[in-house]
Design a protein around this motif. Structure first.
Motif, PDB file in Angstrom:
ATOM      1  N   TRP A 176       0.820  -1.198   0.000  1.00  0.00           N
ATOM      2  CA  TRP A 176       0.000   0.000   0.000  1.00  0.00           C
ATOM      3  C   TRP A 176       0.860   1.256   0.000  1.00  0.00           C
ATOM      4  O   TRP A 176       0.456   2.295  -0.548  1.00  0.00           O
ATOM      5  CB  TRP A 176      -0.953  -0.007   1.197  1.00  0.00           C
ATOM      6  CG  TRP A 176      -0.305   0.173   2.554  1.00  0.00           C
ATOM      7  CD1 TRP A 176       0.107  -0.813   3.406  1.00  0.00           C
ATOM      8  CD2 TRP A 176      -0.006   1.415   3.187  1.00  0.00           C
ATOM      9  NE1 TRP A 176       0.645  -0.259   4.549  1.00  0.00           N
ATOM     10  CE2 TRP A 176       0.591   1.114   4.445  1.00  0.00           C
ATOM     11  CE3 TRP A 176      -0.176   2.747   2.853  1.00  0.00           C
ATOM     12  CZ2 TRP A 176       1.011   2.083   5.334  1.00  0.00           C
ATOM     13  CZ3 TRP A 176       0.246   3.739   3.733  1.00  0.00           C
ATOM     14  CH2 TRP A 176       0.833   3.401   4.968  1.00  0.00           C
ATOM     15  N   ARG A 177       2.051   1.170   0.578  1.00  0.00           N
ATOM     16  CA  ARG A 177       2.946   2.331   0.592  1.00  0.00           C
ATOM     17  C   ARG A 177       3.402   2.687  -0.821  1.00  0.00           C
ATOM     18  O   ARG A 177       3.520   3.872  -1.165  1.00  0.00           O
ATOM     19  CB  ARG A 177       4.157   2.052   1.487  1.00  0.00           C
ATOM     20  CG  ARG A 177       3.801   1.871   2.958  1.00  0.00           C
ATOM     21  CD  ARG A 177       5.047   1.644   3.803  1.00  0.00           C
ATOM     22  NE  ARG A 177       4.705   1.280   5.162  1.00  0.00           N
ATOM     23  CZ  ARG A 177       4.404   2.154   6.132  1.00  0.00           C
ATOM     24  NH1 ARG A 177       4.378   3.445   5.856  1.00  0.00           N
ATOM     25  NH2 ARG A 177       4.099   1.732   7.343  1.00  0.00           N
TER      26      ARG A 177
ATOM     27  N   SER B 129      -5.284  18.187  -2.193  1.00  0.00           N
ATOM     28  CA  SER B 129      -6.394  17.447  -1.586  1.00  0.00           C
ATOM     29  C   SER B 129      -7.728  17.800  -2.223  1.00  0.00           C
ATOM     30  O   SER B 129      -8.644  16.981  -2.271  1.00  0.00           O
ATOM     31  CB  SER B 129      -6.452  17.700  -0.080  1.00  0.00           C
ATOM     32  OG  SER B 129      -6.599  19.090   0.183  1.00  0.00           O
TER      33      SER B 129
ATOM     34  N   ALA C 267      -6.226   8.493  -1.470  1.00  0.00           N
ATOM     35  CA  ALA C 267      -5.291   8.440  -2.597  1.00  0.00           C
ATOM     36  C   ALA C 267      -5.086   7.002  -3.068  1.00  0.00           C
ATOM     37  O   ALA C 267      -4.978   6.740  -4.272  1.00  0.00           O
ATOM     38  CB  ALA C 267      -3.955   9.057  -2.183  1.00  0.00           C
ATOM     39  N   ILE C 268      -5.054   6.056  -2.131  1.00  0.00           N
ATOM     40  CA  ILE C 268      -4.902   4.642  -2.497  1.00  0.00           C
ATOM     41  C   ILE C 268      -6.115   4.164  -3.287  1.00  0.00           C
ATOM     42  O   ILE C 268      -5.983   3.465  -4.297  1.00  0.00           O
ATOM     43  CB  ILE C 268      -4.705   3.789  -1.227  1.00  0.00           C
ATOM     44  CG1 ILE C 268      -3.368   4.121  -0.566  1.00  0.00           C
ATOM     45  CG2 ILE C 268      -4.782   2.300  -1.559  1.00  0.00           C
ATOM     46  CD1 ILE C 268      -3.207   3.524   0.825  1.00  0.00           C
TER      47      ILE C 268
ATOM     48  N   GLU D 115      -6.727  10.862   4.217  1.00  0.00           N
ATOM     49  CA  GLU D 115      -6.295  11.380   2.916  1.00  0.00           C
ATOM     50  C   GLU D 115      -5.440  10.356   2.187  1.00  0.00           C
ATOM     51  O   GLU D 115      -5.551  10.177   0.972  1.00  0.00           O
ATOM     52  CB  GLU D 115      -5.518  12.692   3.101  1.00  0.00           C
ATOM     53  CG  GLU D 115      -5.135  13.350   1.780  1.00  0.00           C
ATOM     54  CD  GLU D 115      -4.485  14.714   1.968  1.00  0.00           C
ATOM     55  OE1 GLU D 115      -3.811  15.173   1.026  1.00  0.00           O
ATOM     56  OE2 GLU D 115      -4.653  15.306   3.051  1.00  0.00           O
ATOM     57  N   ASP D 116      -4.581   9.649   2.928  1.00  0.00           N
ATOM     58  CA  ASP D 116      -3.780   8.577   2.332  1.00  0.00           C
ATOM     59  C   ASP D 116      -4.681   7.475   1.776  1.00  0.00           C
ATOM     60  O   ASP D 116      -4.472   6.983   0.662  1.00  0.00           O
ATOM     61  CB  ASP D 116      -2.832   7.979   3.365  1.00  0.00           C
ATOM     62  CG  ASP D 116      -1.732   8.935   3.789  1.00  0.00           C
ATOM     63  OD1 ASP D 116      -1.453   9.888   3.031  1.00  0.00           O
ATOM     64  OD2 ASP D 116      -1.170   8.728   4.881  1.00  0.00           O
TER      65      ASP D 116
ATOM     66  N   LEU E  89       0.457   4.311  -2.562  1.00  0.00           N
ATOM     67  CA  LEU E  89       0.257   5.664  -2.063  1.00  0.00           C
ATOM     68  C   LEU E  89       1.294   6.622  -2.642  1.00  0.00           C
ATOM     69  O   LEU E  89       0.962   7.737  -3.074  1.00  0.00           O
ATOM     70  CB  LEU E  89       0.343   5.668  -0.530  1.00  0.00           C
ATOM     71  CG  LEU E  89       0.254   7.037   0.157  1.00  0.00           C
ATOM     72  CD1 LEU E  89      -1.077   7.707  -0.161  1.00  0.00           C
ATOM     73  CD2 LEU E  89       0.433   6.880   1.664  1.00  0.00           C
TER      74      LEU E  89
ATOM     75  N   LYS F 188       0.360   9.931  -4.930  1.00  0.00           N
ATOM     76  CA  LYS F 188       0.644  11.300  -4.503  1.00  0.00           C
ATOM     77  C   LYS F 188       1.384  12.091  -5.572  1.00  0.00           C
ATOM     78  O   LYS F 188       1.279  13.313  -5.644  1.00  0.00           O
ATOM     79  CB  LYS F 188       1.455  11.283  -3.201  1.00  0.00           C
ATOM     80  CG  LYS F 188       0.597  10.970  -1.966  1.00  0.00           C
ATOM     81  CD  LYS F 188       1.389  11.110  -0.690  1.00  0.00           C
ATOM     82  CE  LYS F 188       0.477  10.980   0.528  1.00  0.00           C
ATOM     83  NZ  LYS F 188       1.222  11.126   1.804  1.00  0.00           N
TER      84      LYS F 188
ATOM     85  N   ALA G 241      -1.891   5.044   8.185  1.00  0.00           N
ATOM     86  CA  ALA G 241      -2.311   5.877   7.061  1.00  0.00           C
ATOM     87  C   ALA G 241      -3.446   6.806   7.474  1.00  0.00           C
ATOM     88  O   ALA G 241      -4.355   6.421   8.215  1.00  0.00           O
ATOM     89  CB  ALA G 241      -2.758   5.006   5.889  1.00  0.00           C
ATOM     90  N   SER G 242      -3.398   8.040   6.987  1.00  0.00           N
ATOM     91  CA  SER G 242      -4.468   8.998   7.257  1.00  0.00           C
ATOM     92  C   SER G 242      -5.634   8.748   6.305  1.00  0.00           C
ATOM     93  O   SER G 242      -5.512   7.988   5.332  1.00  0.00           O
ATOM     94  CB  SER G 242      -3.953  10.425   7.062  1.00  0.00           C
ATOM     95  OG  SER G 242      -3.646  10.648   5.679  1.00  0.00           O
TER      96      SER G 242
ATOM     97  N   ALA H 159      -3.034  -0.536   5.556  1.00  0.00           N
ATOM     98  CA  ALA H 159      -2.810   0.906   5.561  1.00  0.00           C
ATOM     99  C   ALA H 159      -3.349   1.533   6.847  1.00  0.00           C
ATOM    100  O   ALA H 159      -2.674   2.358   7.488  1.00  0.00           O
ATOM    101  CB  ALA H 159      -3.470   1.532   4.336  1.00  0.00           C
TER     102      ALA H 159
END
Length: 559
Positions: free
Chosen positions: A187-188, A201, A523-524, A519-520, A191, A195, A516-517, A511
């Protein structure tokens, strides 16, 4: 004859002395062969446009996946523009056919056919127009490919805790090493790639649930568990499936967080699946938290119905609005054969109970049709709609890992309709193995009247005259509805699946658990959607899905 010649030919035919012996606005019609041929040609020509659009769409998929050369941008825009023009021309000709046919003998059939076809094409045409007008979105998508990112990021396949994370395109076979797949990303990595292509955002909020084909996703299906108290043949292999430990399954707080994220971005419908969702002891609390979201207008479950009657009052009290009940036969012996368990009487009781507690149209009975097993019960199922406010949906059997799918036992939508509406065995192109009719109760042929489908409906809706409930057909294999797909899935172990038939997954569970936030997470989700294929997970057809054999068993996806 080309499509442009059909309106003139229809008008000429309708003015001729050839008369229609009997017109029924349902599927069963007796009419002149010439008129029937014209109608069939009109529909087939229009359906060919869908196929042509799929082919054109594939060129854009190649661009998204990085397989096109440097001239791909202008070529893909030209292909897109040509597709829009093609759709617009088709819709215009269908509308002309409609007007020509209104005042002529036999024209009611064409009016109904063309009206249905226009409604079918308009959502897709609007999507294509939007796609063409948002070139900045398309350009971003073309530059974005999880596959290309994966090639340069293999060294970071291990997360901070040292455990590998199943993401982009894992094999569904639990006995295989998912890391061996070339497209398996953490997932990183997903992400980081996302980004780079989401500048801020605000942009992310506007585009989060829109894929590369401008399809907006407003329907979320969440599996609550992998366990089930039945062993349906088309859902799992005879030996069952390896189950993950409970700590790998999403908990109620994680489900609530995901639902809040998705509903804040445009999801207004959530369905809870399994496994069997009624096996979750915290189901009422989960339903209550979903129903509390201000934008939600539908909270449903898909269940085998075995224990539904016991739980239903509490679930409705907590906000349940819809129930889909799986039932593939009305015969005790065949129920035991298909489910490897007893329980038909409990399911029938649950159907009646649900019809009493939920509004009409909110209770559906899902029946997977298989040749030689239950194709001689089609009319018997339809008879349930006579005085029950429930809808019956016949589902084309779909191939999933190790569910025994084969073309010899597959029954198409067209063949189902022939069996339902005609007793003439010569009219059945594909007779069932027992040579029986479509009713074990000896019911005669049924005239069905076509109804209007919803904008993102997976079901083709019909109704028998004077019946309370409707009859629907889910035609995933022979007439897919991928062009208007608005559905996302989250598996019980927290994997996001953007397509039922695709193997691509990304772990929202990992995540969330690794910091993960929201927002993260958004994005995923966006990144996963940009790699969603146009149709059937990119496999082309049922045989292609079966051959790939790279998905999970249905019970591990969520029905």
């Amino acid at each position: 004859m080309v499509l442009s010649q059909i309106p003139t030919a229809l008008a000429k035919h309708c003015r001729s002395s050839c008369t229609t012996s009997r017109v029924i606005t349902g599927h069963r019609r007796e009419q002149s062969s010439a008129f029937s041929s014209l109608v069939k040609l009109a529909v087939n020509q229009t359906d060919d446009n869908d196929h042509e659009d799929d082919c054109r769409g594939n060129s854009t998929v190649h661009a998204i996946n990085g397989s096109s050369n440097g001239n791909s941008s202008s070529r893909d825009e030209n292909n897109l523009r040509a597709t829009v023009n093609h759709f617009e021309a088709s819709v215009k000709k269908l509308q002309i056919m409609n007007e020509v046919s209104k005042n002529h003998n036999g024209g009611s059939i064409v009016v109904q056919t063309t009206t249905t076809q226009v409604k079918k094409h308009m959502p897709r045409l609007e999507q294509l127009r939007n796609r063409l007008s948002k070139r900045h979105h398309e350009d971003d998508v073309k530059a974005f490919s999880l596959r290309s990112v994966d090639e340069v990021g293999k060294s970071s396949r291990t997360n901070s805790s040292g455990n590998s994370t199943r993401t982009a395109t894992p094999k569904a076979n639990n006995n295989s090493n998912s890391n061996s797949n070339n497209n398996n990303m953490t997932w990183r990595q997903v992400l980081a790639a996302a980004k780079e292509h989401l500048s801020n955002s605000i942009e992310q909020n506007e585009r989060l649930l829109t894929d590369a084909y401008s399809r907006k996703h407003s329907y979320l299906r969440i599996s609550l568990g992998e366990r089930c108290n039945l062993r349906c043949l088309y859902c799992m292999p005879p030996e069952g499936v390896p189950l993950q430990p409970s700590e790998k399954i999403l908990n109620a707080d994680e489900i609530s967080r995901l639902v809040h994220l998705f509903t804040s971005k445009g999801v207004d419908k959530v369905r809870l699946t399994g496994g069997e969702p009624l096996l979750r002891k915290d189901l009422p609390q989960i339903i209550s938290s979903i129903a509390a979201e201000p934008t939600i207008n539908s909270v449903g479950i898909t269940t085998n119905g075995i224990t539904l009657s016991r739980h239903l009052p509490t679930l409705v009290e907590n906000g349940l609005t819809h129930a889909n009940i799986s039932l593939d036969t009305l015969q005790n012996n065949k129920f035991q054969e298909i489910t490897r368990r007893n329980g038909l009487s409990q399911v029938m009781k649950a159907i009646d109970h649900a019809a009493e507690l939920l509004p009409q149209g909110n209770v559906k009975v899902n029946c997977v049709v298989m040749k030689g097993f239950n194709d001689n019960e089609l009319r018997d199922f339809i008879s349930l709609t006579m005085d029950k406010p429930v809808d019956i949906r016949f589902i084309e059997w779909m191939p999933f890992n190790d569910n025994g799918w084969n073309n010899d036992r597959f029954l198409s939508y067209d063949d189902m309709m022939r069996r339902i509406t005609s007793d003439d065995r010569d009219n059945h192109r594909d007779t069932n193995q027992g040579g029986e009719t479509a009713s074990m109760q000896g019911l005669s042929a049924v005239d069905l009247v076509r109804l209007e489908d919803g904008p993102n409906d997976t079901t083709k809706w019909w109704q028998a005259p004077d019946h309370v409930g409707r009859v629907g057909f889910i035609t995933s294999m022979t007439q897919h509805f991928c062009g208007s797909c608005n559905r996302l899935r989250v598996t019980a172990d927290g994997q996001l699946k953007v397509c039922l038939f695709g193997s691509a997954e990304v772990s929202l569970r990992d995540a969330m658990r690794e910091g993960a936030s929201d927002e993260d997470l958004g994005a995923i989700v966006w990144a996963a959607l940009q790699n969603k294929h146009f149709a059937l997970g990119g496999h082309g057809n049922a045989e292609g899905i079966k051959k790939a054999n790279d998905n999970r068993p249905m019970t591990l996806i969520g029905g």
